[in-house]
Design a protein around this motif. Structure first.
Motif, mmCIF file in Angstrom:
data_model
loop_
_atom_site.group_PDB
_atom_site.id
_atom_site.type_symbol
_atom_site.label_atom_id
_atom_site.label_comp_id
_atom_site.label_asym_id
_atom_site.label_seq_id
_atom_site.Cartn_x
_atom_site.Cartn_y
_atom_site.Cartn_z
ATOM 1 N N THR A 255 2.249 4.870 -1.923
ATOM 2 C CA THR A 255 3.513 5.602 -1.821
ATOM 3 C C THR A 255 4.373 5.119 -0.662
ATOM 4 N N GLY A 256 3.767 4.399 0.285
ATOM 5 C CA GLY A 256 4.493 3.973 1.473
ATOM 6 C C GLY A 256 4.594 5.062 2.519
ATOM 7 N N GLN A 257 4.032 6.229 2.245
ATOM 8 C CA GLN A 257 4.085 7.316 3.222
ATOM 9 C C GLN A 257 3.158 7.002 4.393
ATOM 10 N N GLN A 258 3.576 7.459 5.554
ATOM 11 C CA GLN A 258 2.829 7.192 6.764
ATOM 12 C C GLN A 258 2.863 8.424 7.656
ATOM 13 N N ILE A 259 1.736 8.708 8.265
ATOM 14 C CA ILE A 259 1.661 9.811 9.221
ATOM 15 C C ILE A 259 1.230 9.209 10.548
ATOM 16 N N VAL A 260 2.015 9.458 11.571
ATOM 17 C CA VAL A 260 1.622 9.030 12.905
ATOM 18 C C VAL A 260 0.606 10.054 13.389
#
Length: 186
Positions: A127-132
């Motif tokens: 999805t390309g989602q990223q969580i720092v």
């Protein structure tokens, strides 16, 4: 002769609109690339795909894919090679570029990466989602050392338990702390 087109329309509608629980059972048996394609067929199938994803009931053992970066690709592109399909998928990932990060772990299709400042990110390559993830400075054994402008340029790193100091604090560069995280993940 109007009966035939009407009958065909009814049959195709019936095939597309099986009960959602049956669609979810069928979808749960698919490999990931086929599952993603099935979710793109129509809004009803997308609904079943989304429900399956939300429930986390896709338990089908998956054939692993190989994730790699290539010099011939841009910095934010990763390649995913499907062993089942013998095909390469190009995935565009968010900043910071995957080329500049360490990949320290993966689970359930998610990647854990560490950037040049030793900050960790949870990345979904599909999805390309990223969580720092919380900063390394929130860890009890990591203390930031800032330069005159206030930017972190080193860390004081120690290893200890609640009862014992294993290693007194050492001053290390962000790249060295990134190496520590990589070794811990192995």
């Amino acid at each position: 002769m109007e009966i035939m087109p009407t009958l065909l329309t009814m049959m195709s509608t019936t095939l597309l609109e099986l009960p959602e629980d049956i669609m979810m059972r069928v979808f749960a048996s698919l490999e990931i690339p086929d599952l993603v394609r099935a979710g793109a067929v129509c809004t009803f199938w997308r609904s079943a795909y989304t429900a399956l994803h939300k429930l986390g009931t896709h338990k089908q053992p998956q054939t692993p894919c190989l994730l790699y970066c290539s010099e011939s690709s841009s910095e934010n592109v990763a390649c995913l090679y499907s062993l089942v399909e013998k095909r390469v998928y190009r995935l565009t990932l968010p900043e910071p570029p995957l080329h500049s990060r360490f990949l320290i772990g993966s689970s359930l299709g998610l990647l854990v990466t560490v950037d040049e400042r030793s900050e960790m990110h949870l990345v979904n390559p599909f999805t390309g989602q990223q969580i720092v993830l919380p900063s390394v400075t929130t860890m009890q054994h990591v203390k930031p050392i800032c330069d005159d402008s206030g930017a972190v340029h080193k860390y004081a790193y120690s290893r200890h338990t609640a009862n014992q100091v294993i290693c007194p604090p050492k001053i290390i560069a962000p790249a060295a702390l990134r190496e520590v995280f990589h070794q811990k993940s192995l």
